[in-house]
Every structure is written in C-alpha cells, then in structure tokens.
Design a protein around this motif. Structure first.
Motif, mmCIF file in Angstrom:
data_model
loop_
_atom_site.group_PDB
_atom_site.id
_atom_site.type_symbol
_atom_site.label_atom_id
_atom_site.label_comp_id
_atom_site.label_asym_id
_atom_site.label_seq_id
_atom_site.Cartn_x
_atom_site.Cartn_y
_atom_site.Cartn_z
ATOM 1 N N GLU A 1 2.958 -0.579 8.720
ATOM 2 C CA GLU A 1 4.378 -0.547 9.076
ATOM 3 C C GLU A 1 4.784 -1.850 9.759
ATOM 4 O O GLU A 1 5.849 -2.411 9.473
ATOM 5 N N GLU A 2 3.924 -2.349 10.641
ATOM 6 C CA GLU A 2 4.204 -3.614 11.319
ATOM 7 C C GLU A 2 4.274 -4.760 10.317
ATOM 8 O O GLU A 2 5.123 -5.646 10.428
ATOM 9 N N MET A 3 3.368 -4.739 9.338
ATOM 10 C CA MET A 3 3.387 -5.783 8.319
ATOM 11 C C MET A 3 4.700 -5.770 7.537
ATOM 12 O O MET A 3 5.300 -6.825 7.268
ATOM 13 N N LEU A 4 5.160 -4.563 7.180
ATOM 14 C CA LEU A 4 6.411 -4.459 6.432
ATOM 15 C C LEU A 4 7.581 -4.990 7.258
ATOM 16 O O LEU A 4 8.462 -5.696 6.735
ATOM 17 N N GLU A 5 7.595 -4.694 8.539
ATOM 18 C CA GLU A 5 8.637 -5.223 9.417
ATOM 19 C C GLU A 5 8.581 -6.746 9.453
ATOM 20 O O GLU A 5 9.618 -7.415 9.445
ATOM 21 N N ASN A 6 7.365 -7.299 9.486
ATOM 22 C CA ASN A 6 7.204 -8.758 9.466
ATOM 23 C C ASN A 6 7.784 -9.354 8.186
ATOM 24 O O ASN A 6 8.441 -10.395 8.207
ATOM 25 N N LEU A 7 7.515 -8.701 7.053
ATOM 26 C CA LEU A 7 8.005 -9.208 5.768
ATOM 27 C C LEU A 7 9.525 -9.197 5.728
ATOM 28 O O LEU A 7 10.152 -10.146 5.227
ATOM 29 N N TYR A 8 10.125 -8.142 6.251
ATOM 30 C CA TYR A 8 11.592 -8.109 6.309
ATOM 31 C C TYR A 8 12.132 -9.169 7.267
ATOM 32 O O TYR A 8 13.179 -9.781 7.012
ATOM 33 N N LEU B 1 8.770 -12.639 -1.391
ATOM 34 C CA LEU B 1 9.050 -11.684 -0.321
ATOM 35 C C LEU B 1 9.700 -10.415 -0.864
ATOM 36 O O LEU B 1 9.370 -9.303 -0.444
ATOM 37 N N LEU B 2 10.605 -10.583 -1.816
ATOM 38 C CA LEU B 2 11.259 -9.413 -2.407
ATOM 39 C C LEU B 2 10.245 -8.541 -3.152
ATOM 40 O O LEU B 2 10.286 -7.308 -3.065
ATOM 41 N N GLN B 3 9.331 -9.185 -3.873
ATOM 42 C CA GLN B 3 8.293 -8.429 -4.573
ATOM 43 C C GLN B 3 7.410 -7.671 -3.577
ATOM 44 O O GLN B 3 6.989 -6.537 -3.832
ATOM 45 N N SER B 4 7.150 -8.297 -2.438
ATOM 46 C CA SER B 4 6.267 -7.684 -1.442
ATOM 47 C C SER B 4 6.905 -6.456 -0.797
ATOM 48 O O SER B 4 6.242 -5.439 -0.587
ATOM 49 N N VAL B 5 8.191 -6.536 -0.480
ATOM 50 C CA VAL B 5 8.844 -5.377 0.146
ATOM 51 C C VAL B 5 9.166 -4.299 -0.888
ATOM 52 O O VAL B 5 9.288 -3.116 -0.548
ATOM 53 N N ALA B 6 9.282 -4.713 -2.160
ATOM 54 C CA ALA B 6 9.594 -3.747 -3.215
ATOM 55 C C ALA B 6 8.489 -2.704 -3.380
ATOM 56 O O ALA B 6 8.744 -1.600 -3.872
ATOM 57 N N LEU B 7 7.283 -3.046 -2.965
ATOM 58 C CA LEU B 7 6.165 -2.096 -3.048
ATOM 59 C C LEU B 7 6.437 -0.842 -2.208
ATOM 60 O O LEU B 7 5.835 0.207 -2.439
ATOM 61 N N TYR B 8 7.351 -0.972 -1.240
ATOM 62 C CA TYR B 8 7.626 0.144 -0.320
ATOM 63 C C TYR B 8 9.021 0.739 -0.527
ATOM 64 O O TYR B 8 9.530 1.434 0.344
ATOM 65 N N LYS B 9 9.607 0.475 -1.688
ATOM 66 C CA LYS B 9 10.983 0.965 -1.886
ATOM 67 C C LYS B 9 11.043 2.485 -1.996
ATOM 68 O O LYS B 9 12.085 3.092 -1.724
ATOM 69 N N SER B 10 9.940 3.106 -2.401
ATOM 70 C CA SER B 10 9.957 4.565 -2.540
ATOM 71 C C SER B 10 8.823 5.253 -1.784
ATOM 72 O O SER B 10 8.575 6.431 -1.970
ATOM 73 N N ARG B 11 8.129 4.505 -0.952
ATOM 74 C CA ARG B 11 7.076 5.110 -0.128
ATOM 75 C C ARG B 11 7.009 4.437 1.227
ATOM 76 O O ARG B 11 7.387 3.270 1.375
ATOM 77 N N ASP B 12 6.546 5.168 2.211
ATOM 78 C CA ASP B 12 6.405 4.628 3.556
ATOM 79 C C ASP B 12 5.007 4.026 3.734
ATOM 80 O O ASP B 12 4.067 4.422 3.041
ATOM 81 N N PRO B 13 4.847 3.086 4.655
ATOM 82 C CA PRO B 13 3.519 2.552 4.975
ATOM 83 C C PRO B 13 2.595 3.670 5.447
ATOM 84 O O PRO B 13 3.050 4.677 6.013
ATOM 85 N N LYS B 14 1.294 3.498 5.226
ATOM 86 C CA LYS B 14 0.330 4.560 5.533
ATOM 87 C C LYS B 14 -0.175 4.524 6.974
ATOM 88 O O LYS B 14 -0.842 5.455 7.416
#
Length: 507
Positions: free
Chosen positions: A272-279, A254-267
């Motif tokens: 964005e919904e997927m990222l919220e789900n991961l968190y 899970l940490l690796q998955s959210v790390a993909l967005y540490k410096s960029r926003d979802p497109k």
C-alpha cells in the motif's frame, strides 16, 4: 525516518548479519571477554592512518595480482580475501564520524569508491555496505565535519559508480538484493546531508532510468518499495527531474504501474505504501507543464476515472489527487475529463457518495477539481455540461457548494480572530496569511471562485438561489467578494488579477 530492509522481503536478514559480521571483524577480538584495545585504537587519528595504509596496501596487492594473473583466478583470490577483510574493518569508522575529515585528508575515499566497479561483485557489495553505514543519517546527524565525507564521495564520482554497479547486480542472489537496497539507502543518505544531490545524481547517472525499470517489475518486494520511495524523493521538488522523467517515457511507466491496482487493493501495508509512492511520483511529474500533455496522450485521465469508478478506498483518493494535479492549468486535460464522462464520477463524490473514511482531503480535492474545470474548459459545450450539473435536482449541488463555503468561512474567521489576539502580535502579515491558509483559506478561495463562475453564467434561478442560501447563513455576496478580493491581492499573475476583478465587479 530511515527505511530498514524487511526480513520477509528477500534477503532482509542477510543485511543485518552481514553488517554484524563486518563489525565483529573490525573490532579485532573486541566483545564478550575483552580484547577491546584494537577497537579503541581505530577511534583516533593514528588508528585511521594505520587502517588506511593497510587498506591501500591490500588494494595495491589485489590490483597487481589481477594484472599479473589475468586468467588464473586462483592466483589472485587470496588478495581479494585480504582486501575484503580490510573493507570490513573500516566499518568501525562509523562509530567516529568526527574522524571522517581525516579520511578525506588521506585521499582514500576515491580508492574506496573505485571498488564499486571491481570485477568481483562481492567486493563492490562490501563497499556498498560500508558506504551505507558511514553515511547513515543516524551516524552523520548534524555533524558538519562528517558532511565533508559526503562532499568527497560526490566529487569522487560515487553517484555514477553506484548506479553503474546497480545495473549489474542480480537480485536473485540475496546478498546482491541486499546491496541494491543499501545502494538506494546511500542515495537517500547523501540527499539528507546534501539536498543538491537530488538533481546531481540524475544529471550524472542513469538512476531515473534504473528506477523506472525496477518499478515495472510486477512482483512486489522491499526493493520495489524502496525504489518507489527514492523516485518520489527525486521528483517531489525538482522540476528538472520531473522533466527528465517525462523524457524517459516515465509518465507512461507510472501509469502502467498504478494500473495494476485499478481493480484490486494492495495485499499488505508495505505494498500500500508503494502504491502511494507511485501516485506521489505521478502527481509530481504532472506538475511540469510538458508532462501534462504526456499524461493526456497516455490516457491518464481515462485511467484515473476508471479507478475512481471502482471506489477502492486507497486508489480512489490517490486517483483523485492525480487528477487534481493533472487538470490544474491544463485545458486539454479538463476537456478530456469531460469527454470521458468524468463528471459522472466527480459530482456523486462531491455530494458525499465516496468510499467510507475518505476524509476532508477528498472533499478539498473535489473542490479543487471543480475549480480547475471552470478555469480550464474552453469549449462552450463542455462548459454547458459542467454548469448543467448545478441545475440538477433543484440546485442540490449549489446547496452543497454553499454548505462547504459556510464551513470554511467559519473556520477561517475563527482562525483570523485567534491571530488578532495579543499572543500573535509578533507574527507579520505574511505569517498570519500562511496560518489562515493552513486553516482552509485556499479552499475557501476556490469555493468563492466557483460561486463567481456560476454567478457569472446567469443560469436561470441560480443567482437568486445563491442569495437565498447566503441570507439563511446571515451572509451576503459581500462576504464572497471579500474572499475574492483577498485572493486577488495575493495573486502574482496580472491576468489572474484581472479575471478575479471581473468576478468581483459582476457580483
């Protein structure tokens, strides 16, 4: 609300077309121009029996043909086409969920489920599409007799076979990608009807492992979105599933998955919904004590602090939420947060320097984090670093703390007055307490506890500052103590009661 497959994300249109074709086939000529008698026949007990007999006959023919002509596919392909047609006809049953008990009585559910393991993935895909439609929440609704089908599916090992089938589907094929989506939809359907399926599916299958593998894929599509949603559903209220995921190295994934967005926003909004789900998954997982240690060892605290520093609007609030969950009742996480200079990100945010439109939820997360640090830090040096923040810039953070205290104190006071009105006489004390919690009582209690920690520290000038600020708002320490007393009275832990009592006595 049920998720529908998006056309733009790999095979979305194929699902609708496949289901439409199946329904057209099952209606046997019904539609524009007439010939609807066959469809009517299928909507009674006699029609169901006839349908089941035809299906069982075609299934038997296919089994026999495959056994007889093992190495000659052209000799059994016709029986497979016939079997496929019978499966498509069964879609008509979705229009009559009141007849599902008849399906159970005829003992055909096990036969249908067994085809999830059919050598021909076209057949297993047909079964997935059928089961998805039969178990759709809009179809079953509150129809308890229809729920018997769900019970029969579970007892017929549908969960296990469904997940086994997932592992062999190739999402490069649009039809099989659609089958993956529909398989996840079936899991959600079954959970909606029988919530116990949340743990059953993880006990009996490797679904958690499959979902972790699926969210590792870097490319975003609708199936990755749905996988993240199902994972969140499985974790949100099940300590057993949270523990299982931790044992599968799920915290790190899970940490690796959210790390993909540490410096960029979802497109997109879907990404964005997927990222919220991961968190949400991350927050659920670290609720289990065993996983908090895994979160710290996987450098989850460091990652969340880095993400906060980036100040990306969505990721900022989500990282803050993950820290709130992970630091709660975890001394190691609290110490790590201070060690990696988390205070430098925390207190500017506490003072209002956060991404625009962050909202009140962010304020409440920050307050919760500060309380967790006061409650969780065990090293004197760490405690001193935390307390020193409240001395800086002429006690500006104490001023901010009191600003929040007054805001929530007034809000809870107004709610209490409203609840004392005659219109709420039917509510018992527990209901009234819950309503006051909804109005911000819990945050007010955390603020009172933070003030008590600071008061007890006896930092030079702090106590007189608190007294002065309370007096300016026509409040006193008695108001803070009153909040603490109510908190004490509602704490189950005896050790917690004793700590709060010490605060009350000290103030």
């Amino acid at each position: 609300m049920k998720r529908r497959r998006e056309e733009e994300n790999g095979g979305g249109g194929e699902i609708d077309e496949a289901l439409l074709a199946a329904l057209e086939s099952s209606s046997s000529g019904a539609g524009a121009g007439g010939g609807g008698g066959a469809a009517v026949e299928l909507l009674d007990v006699k029609g169901v029996k006839k349908m089941v007999l035809a299906f069982e006959r075609k299934l038997r023919d296919n089994i026999e043909a495959r056994m007889k002509y093992v190495d000659q596919p052209d000799r059994f392909v016709e029986s497979e086409v016939d079997l496929d047609e019978e499966l498509k006809k069964m879609h008509a049953l979705a229009a009559s969920p009141d007849l599902y008990p008849e399906l159970v009585r005829l003992k055909v559910v096990g036969s249908i489920v067994s085809l999830l393991g059919h050598e021909n993935t076209d057949i297993s895909t047909d079964v997935v599409n059928l089961l998805n439609e039969l178990t759709d929440g809009d179809v079953i609704g509150d129809n308890e007799p229809a729920g018997l089908l769900v019970d029969e599916l579970v007892s017929s090992n549908a969960l296990e076979l469904l997940v086994q089938n997932l592992s062999r589907l190739d999402e490069a094929d649009p039809d099989e990608a659609a089958a993956v989506f529909n398989s996840l939809s079936i899991v959600e359907n079954l959970i909606e009807v029988r919530p116990a399926v949340v743990e059953l599916v993880c006990e009996r299958s490797k679904l958690l492992k499959w979902l972790l593998t699926r969210i590792k894929v870097k490319e975003f599509d609708s199936n990755k979105l749905y996988a993240s949603e199902i994972l969140a559903i499985l974790l949100q209220s099940s300590a057993a599933n949270q523990l299982r995921l931790g044992q599968l190295n799920g915290v790190d994934t899970l940490l690796q998955s959210v790390a993909l967005y540490k410096s960029r926003d979802p497109k997109s909004s879907e990404e964005e919904e997927m990222l919220e789900n991961l968190y949400d998954c991350l927050c659920s997982v670290v609720m289990h004590p065993d996983n908090k240690d895994k979160f710290v060892k996987a450098e989850g605290v460091e990652l969340m602090v880095i993400i906060m520093k980036q100040k990306k609007k969505l990721a900022y609030g989500s990282a803050l939420k993950a820290l709130d969950f992970s630091l709660t009742k975890c001394s190691d996480a609290c110490e790590r947060f201070v060690d990696v200079l988390g205070l430098k990100s925390l207190f500017p945010a506490f003072m209002g320097k956060v991404p625009k439109k962050s909202g009140e939820e962010v304020d409440e997360r920050l307050i919760s984090l500060i309380y967790s640090l006061f409650a969780g830090l065990t090293k004197d040096a760490s405690k001193e670093r935390l307390l020193s923040k409240f001395e800086e810039n002429e006690y500006e953070k104490i001023d901010r703390l009191m600003e929040f205290f007054v805001k929530y104190h007034n809000r809870v006071k107004a709610e209490s007055k409203k609840l004392d009105a005659e219109s709420f006489e039917e509510l018992d004390e527990d209901d009234k307490y819950l309503k006051r919690l909804d109005a911000g009582l819990f945050t007010l209690q955390l603020l009172a506890l933070i003030l008590a920690h600071i008061w007890l520290s006896k930092l030079p000038g702090v106590q007189s500052r608190i007294d002065l600020l309370l007096k300016q708002q026509r409040l006193s320490r008695e108001d803070v103590k009153s909040v603490l007393q109510e908190y004490r009275d509602n704490v189950d832990d005896e050790g917690g009661k004793a700590s709060v009592e010490a605060f009350i006595s000290a103030m």
